[in-house]
Motif scaffolding. Structure first.
Motif, PDB file in Angstrom:
ATOM      1  N   ARG A   1       0.928  -1.241   0.161  1.00 54.70           N
ATOM      2  CA  ARG A   1       0.015   0.032   0.054  1.00 54.70           C
ATOM      3  C   ARG A   1       0.893   1.265  -0.150  1.00 54.70           C
ATOM      4  O   ARG A   1       0.719   2.139  -0.612  1.00 54.70           O
ATOM      5  CB  ARG A   1      -0.892   0.056   1.390  1.00 54.70           C
ATOM      6  CG  ARG A   1      -1.973   1.223   1.182  1.00 54.70           C
ATOM      7  CD  ARG A   1      -2.172   1.364   2.541  1.00 54.70           C
ATOM      8  NE  ARG A   1      -3.291   0.072   2.791  1.00 54.70           N
ATOM      9  CZ  ARG A   1      -4.642   0.101   2.396  1.00 54.70           C
ATOM     10  NH1 ARG A   1      -5.166   1.134   1.771  1.00 54.70           N
ATOM     11  NH2 ARG A   1      -5.314  -0.933   2.619  1.00 54.70           N
ATOM     12  N   TYR A   2       1.962   1.216   0.917  1.00 56.38           N
ATOM     13  CA  TYR A   2       2.772   2.420   0.945  1.00 56.38           C
ATOM     14  C   TYR A   2       3.562   2.513  -0.232  1.00 56.38           C
ATOM     15  O   TYR A   2       3.657   3.840  -0.675  1.00 56.38           O
ATOM     16  CB  TYR A   2       3.669   2.498   2.086  1.00 56.38           C
ATOM     17  CG  TYR A   2       4.815   3.588   2.123  1.00 56.38           C
ATOM     18  CD1 TYR A   2       4.391   4.627   3.008  1.00 56.38           C
ATOM     19  CD2 TYR A   2       6.285   3.425   1.709  1.00 56.38           C
ATOM     20  CE1 TYR A   2       5.343   5.758   2.926  1.00 56.38           C
ATOM     21  CE2 TYR A   2       6.975   4.470   1.814  1.00 56.38           C
ATOM     22  CZ  TYR A   2       6.647   5.427   2.194  1.00 56.38           C
ATOM     23  OH  TYR A   2       7.192   6.405   2.606  1.00 56.38           O
TER      24      TYR A   2
ATOM     25  N   LEU B   1       4.784   5.483  -5.281  1.00 58.62           N
ATOM     26  CA  LEU B   1       5.109   5.703  -6.717  1.00 58.62           C
ATOM     27  C   LEU B   1       4.124   6.695  -7.267  1.00 58.62           C
ATOM     28  O   LEU B   1       4.533   7.475  -8.233  1.00 58.62           O
ATOM     29  CB  LEU B   1       4.659   4.126  -7.371  1.00 58.62           C
ATOM     30  CG  LEU B   1       5.778   3.029  -6.830  1.00 58.62           C
ATOM     31  CD1 LEU B   1       5.377   1.522  -7.401  1.00 58.62           C
ATOM     32  CD2 LEU B   1       7.268   3.632  -7.612  1.00 58.62           C
ATOM     33  N   ALA B   2       2.962   6.584  -6.884  1.00 64.17           N
ATOM     34  CA  ALA B   2       1.981   7.688  -7.360  1.00 64.17           C
ATOM     35  C   ALA B   2       2.304   8.991  -7.144  1.00 64.17           C
ATOM     36  O   ALA B   2       2.263  10.030  -8.157  1.00 64.17           O
ATOM     37  CB  ALA B   2       0.656   7.447  -6.854  1.00 64.17           C
TER      38      ALA B   2
ATOM     39  N   ARG C   1       5.491   9.892  -9.286  1.00 64.40           N
ATOM     40  CA  ARG C   1       5.188  10.071 -10.599  1.00 64.40           C
ATOM     41  C   ARG C   1       4.666  11.308 -10.993  1.00 64.40           C
ATOM     42  O   ARG C   1       4.950  12.053 -11.741  1.00 64.40           O
ATOM     43  CB  ARG C   1       4.267   8.813 -11.205  1.00 64.40           C
ATOM     44  CG  ARG C   1       4.041   8.838 -12.436  1.00 64.40           C
ATOM     45  CD  ARG C   1       3.140   8.130 -12.894  1.00 64.40           C
ATOM     46  NE  ARG C   1       2.688   7.947 -14.548  1.00 64.40           N
ATOM     47  CZ  ARG C   1       1.756   7.212 -14.801  1.00 64.40           C
ATOM     48  NH1 ARG C   1       1.163   6.102 -14.370  1.00 64.40           N
ATOM     49  NH2 ARG C   1       1.384   7.357 -16.273  1.00 64.40           N
ATOM     50  N   SER C   2       3.635  11.638 -10.000  1.00 61.05           N
ATOM     51  CA  SER C   2       3.024  13.084  -9.956  1.00 61.05           C
ATOM     52  C   SER C   2       3.983  14.314  -9.970  1.00 61.05           C
ATOM     53  O   SER C   2       3.808  15.057 -10.655  1.00 61.05           O
ATOM     54  CB  SER C   2       1.826  13.229  -9.020  1.00 61.05           C
ATOM     55  OG  SER C   2       1.264  14.387  -9.015  1.00 61.05           O
ATOM     56  N   ARG C   3       5.029  14.184  -9.132  1.00 61.71           N
ATOM     57  CA  ARG C   3       6.147  15.080  -9.016  1.00 61.71           C
ATOM     58  C   ARG C   3       6.873  15.151 -10.448  1.00 61.71           C
ATOM     59  O   ARG C   3       7.306  16.246 -10.704  1.00 61.71           O
ATOM     60  CB  ARG C   3       6.682  14.924  -7.837  1.00 61.71           C
ATOM     61  CG  ARG C   3       8.065  15.890  -7.637  1.00 61.71           C
ATOM     62  CD  ARG C   3       8.418  15.905  -6.193  1.00 61.71           C
ATOM     63  NE  ARG C   3       8.997  14.601  -5.741  1.00 61.71           N
ATOM     64  CZ  ARG C   3       9.227  14.247  -4.403  1.00 61.71           C
ATOM     65  NH1 ARG C   3       9.322  15.415  -3.569  1.00 61.71           N
ATOM     66  NH2 ARG C   3       9.712  13.314  -4.130  1.00 61.71           N
ATOM     67  N   ALA C   4       7.408  13.896 -10.724  1.00 60.37           N
ATOM     68  CA  ALA C   4       8.122  13.958 -11.957  1.00 60.37           C
ATOM     69  C   ALA C   4       7.208  14.864 -13.311  1.00 60.37           C
ATOM     70  O   ALA C   4       7.976  15.445 -13.846  1.00 60.37           O
ATOM     71  CB  ALA C   4       8.380  12.452 -12.549  1.00 60.37           C
ATOM     72  N   GLU C   5       6.174  14.362 -13.204  1.00 60.34           N
ATOM     73  CA  GLU C   5       5.177  15.078 -14.458  1.00 60.34           C
ATOM     74  C   GLU C   5       4.933  16.642 -13.903  1.00 60.34           C
ATOM     75  O   GLU C   5       4.965  17.264 -15.207  1.00 60.34           O
ATOM     76  CB  GLU C   5       3.858  14.207 -14.458  1.00 60.34           C
ATOM     77  CG  GLU C   5       3.746  13.046 -14.962  1.00 60.34           C
ATOM     78  CD  GLU C   5       2.093  12.127 -14.891  1.00 60.34           C
ATOM     79  OE1 GLU C   5       1.684  12.967 -14.137  1.00 60.34           O
ATOM     80  OE2 GLU C   5       2.294  11.117 -15.614  1.00 60.34           O
ATOM     81  N   ARG C   6       4.847  16.945 -12.976  1.00 55.01           N
ATOM     82  CA  ARG C   6       4.723  18.418 -12.414  1.00 55.01           C
ATOM     83  C   ARG C   6       6.163  19.172 -12.946  1.00 55.01           C
ATOM     84  O   ARG C   6       6.208  20.401 -13.369  1.00 55.01           O
ATOM     85  CB  ARG C   6       4.345  18.475 -11.075  1.00 55.01           C
ATOM     86  CG  ARG C   6       3.961  20.026 -10.707  1.00 55.01           C
ATOM     87  CD  ARG C   6       3.342  20.008  -9.325  1.00 55.01           C
ATOM     88  NE  ARG C   6       4.438  19.632  -8.376  1.00 55.01           N
ATOM     89  CZ  ARG C   6       4.080  18.318  -7.551  1.00 55.01           C
ATOM     90  NH1 ARG C   6       3.238  17.746  -8.067  1.00 55.01           N
ATOM     91  NH2 ARG C   6       5.133  18.047  -6.630  1.00 55.01           N
TER      92      ARG C   6
ATOM     93  N   GLN D   1      12.665  13.162 -15.228  1.00 52.85           N
ATOM     94  CA  GLN D   1      12.549  11.725 -15.347  1.00 52.85           C
ATOM     95  C   GLN D   1      12.255  11.078 -14.253  1.00 52.85           C
ATOM     96  O   GLN D   1      12.058  11.318 -13.075  1.00 52.85           O
ATOM     97  CB  GLN D   1      13.962  11.283 -15.762  1.00 52.85           C
ATOM     98  CG  GLN D   1      14.503  11.985 -17.178  1.00 52.85           C
ATOM     99  CD  GLN D   1      16.026  11.307 -17.443  1.00 52.85           C
ATOM    100  OE1 GLN D   1      16.463  10.629 -16.768  1.00 52.85           O
ATOM    101  NE2 GLN D   1      16.366  11.648 -18.861  1.00 52.85           N
ATOM    102  N   PHE D   2      11.483   9.810 -14.619  1.00 59.83           N
ATOM    103  CA  PHE D   2      11.007   8.978 -13.628  1.00 59.83           C
ATOM    104  C   PHE D   2      11.330   7.687 -13.852  1.00 59.83           C
ATOM    105  O   PHE D   2      11.173   7.254 -14.807  1.00 59.83           O
ATOM    106  CB  PHE D   2       9.437   9.104 -13.429  1.00 59.83           C
ATOM    107  CG  PHE D   2       8.850   8.083 -12.394  1.00 59.83           C
ATOM    108  CD1 PHE D   2       8.980   8.561 -10.984  1.00 59.83           C
ATOM    109  CD2 PHE D   2       8.131   7.156 -12.857  1.00 59.83           C
ATOM    110  CE1 PHE D   2       8.434   7.610 -10.015  1.00 59.83           C
ATOM    111  CE2 PHE D   2       7.541   6.123 -11.893  1.00 59.83           C
ATOM    112  CZ  PHE D   2       7.444   6.799 -10.669  1.00 59.83           C
ATOM    113  N   SER D   3      11.742   6.770 -12.794  1.00 61.39           N
ATOM    114  CA  SER D   3      12.146   5.717 -13.138  1.00 61.39           C
ATOM    115  C   SER D   3      12.137   4.672 -12.025  1.00 61.39           C
ATOM    116  O   SER D   3      11.994   5.195 -10.821  1.00 61.39           O
ATOM    117  CB  SER D   3      14.016   5.605 -13.278  1.00 61.39           C
ATOM    118  OG  SER D   3      14.519   6.087 -12.423  1.00 61.39           O
ATOM    119  N   VAL D   4      11.995   3.476 -11.944  1.00 64.54           N
ATOM    120  CA  VAL D   4      11.852   2.406 -10.896  1.00 64.54           C
ATOM    121  C   VAL D   4      12.786   1.465 -10.970  1.00 64.54           C
ATOM    122  O   VAL D   4      13.070   0.864 -12.104  1.00 64.54           O
ATOM    123  CB  VAL D   4      10.331   1.834 -10.934  1.00 64.54           C
ATOM    124  CG1 VAL D   4      10.007   0.941  -9.905  1.00 64.54           C
ATOM    125  CG2 VAL D   4       9.298   3.075 -10.778  1.00 64.54           C
ATOM    126  N   CYS D   5      13.465   1.165  -9.797  1.00 60.28           N
ATOM    127  CA  CYS D   5      14.561   0.217  -9.830  1.00 60.28           C
ATOM    128  C   CYS D   5      14.002  -1.218  -9.029  1.00 60.28           C
ATOM    129  O   CYS D   5      13.215  -1.045  -7.798  1.00 60.28           O
ATOM    130  CB  CYS D   5      15.522   0.480  -9.056  1.00 60.28           C
ATOM    131  SG  CYS D   5      16.568   2.025 -10.004  1.00 60.28           S
TER     132      CYS D   5
END
Length: 267
Positions: free
Chosen positions: A229-230, A235-236, A239-244, A248-252
């Motif tokens: 849940r956390y 992630l959401a 991702r919102s901050r990266a779009e704003r 770049q936004f990446s997930v490891c």
């Protein structure tokens, strides 16, 4: 300065406006002579209150001294707070001290401004109301008795100053009303303060329960690490901050080989 101490009208002429005629003539003569007036007489005081055109005859010295006293008290308490001396008291807010100072100063002003005594008496409950959200019922009761003692002393000194104009019936009525209103205000203020404390305790309990629920909702009970849940919320949010920010936004993703063996061995 012209002091009006007492006004007497023959009973056979009462109700014909003779008193008002005398008051109007006397005040007009004082104005013509350029003399300020001190309306110690209840009748003259009431006449001036009903006819504000004569208020300019009342000297402004009391108002000036009263304003200066209020400013002096404000500056004194401000200096105490700025210097940190208030931290040496049991109650650093100095609510009791400020309310007590206001009560004593109010009695002082009423002694020097007898024409405003009836109106200023209403400010005693206001001084108690100032401490409702901070003081206990016991402290409010002490302030109530302080107000009664200060007002009684003020009335006694006013009587000694000039017993001719002093209205004993009005003074007794004032004291009786204050002996009823002020202790009742202290009791009700203490009740309100207890309700506030209980509400504050309930809010702390609710805040602790909410923090506990939030902890359980975001952490795995066995390992204490963040749960799915956390991670999805994080992630959401990222991702919102990266779009704003147009960043770049990446997930490891990391995986441990043969983790099943570790889990089977160590639980």
């Amino acid at each position: 300065t012209v002091a009006f101490t007492h006004t007497i009208v023959d009973p056979s002429f009462e109700g014909h406006g003779l008193g008002s005629t005398l008051a109007r003539g006397a005040l007009g003569a004082a104005r013509k002579a350029g003399s300020p007036v001190l309306p110690f007489c209840p009748f003259m005081r009431g006449f001036i209150e009903r006819n504000p055109d004569y208020l300019d005859l009342v000297p402004a010295e009391v108002a000036i001294n009263g304003t200066a006293g209020i400013v002096a008290l404000a500056v004194a308490f401000y200096a105490v707070f700025r210097s940190g001396l208030n931290l040496r008291f049991a109650d650093p807010s100095l609510t009791t001290e400020m309310a007590g100072s206001a009560i004593l100063f109010l009695a002082y002003v009423m002694y020097h401004a007898p024409t405003m005594r009836e109106a200023l008496t209403l400010f005693y409950p206001v001084a108690l109301l100032f401490g409702v959200l901070r003081l206990t019922a016991m402290r409010l009761t002490v302030l109530a008795f302080l107000a009664l003692a200060a007002h009684g002393t003020m009335l006694h000194l006013s009587y000694l100053r000039d017993p001719m104009w002093f209205d004993e019936d009005a003074a007794i009525t004032e004291m009786v009303v204050m002996m009823i209103v002020l202790p009742w205000s202290a009791v009700m203020g203490g009740y309100v303060n207890r309700l506030r404390l209980r509400l504050a305790d309930s809010n702390r309990i609710l805040r602790g329960a909410f923090d506990r629920i939030e902890q359980l909702a975001q952490h795995d009970e066995l390992t204490g690490t963040y749960n799915r849940r956390y991670l999805m919320d994080a992630l959401a949010r990222e991702r919102s901050r990266a779009e704003r920010l147009a960043a770049q936004f990446s997930v490891c993703l990391m995986d441990i080989d043969h983790f099943k063996a570790i889990n089977d061995t160590h639980g």
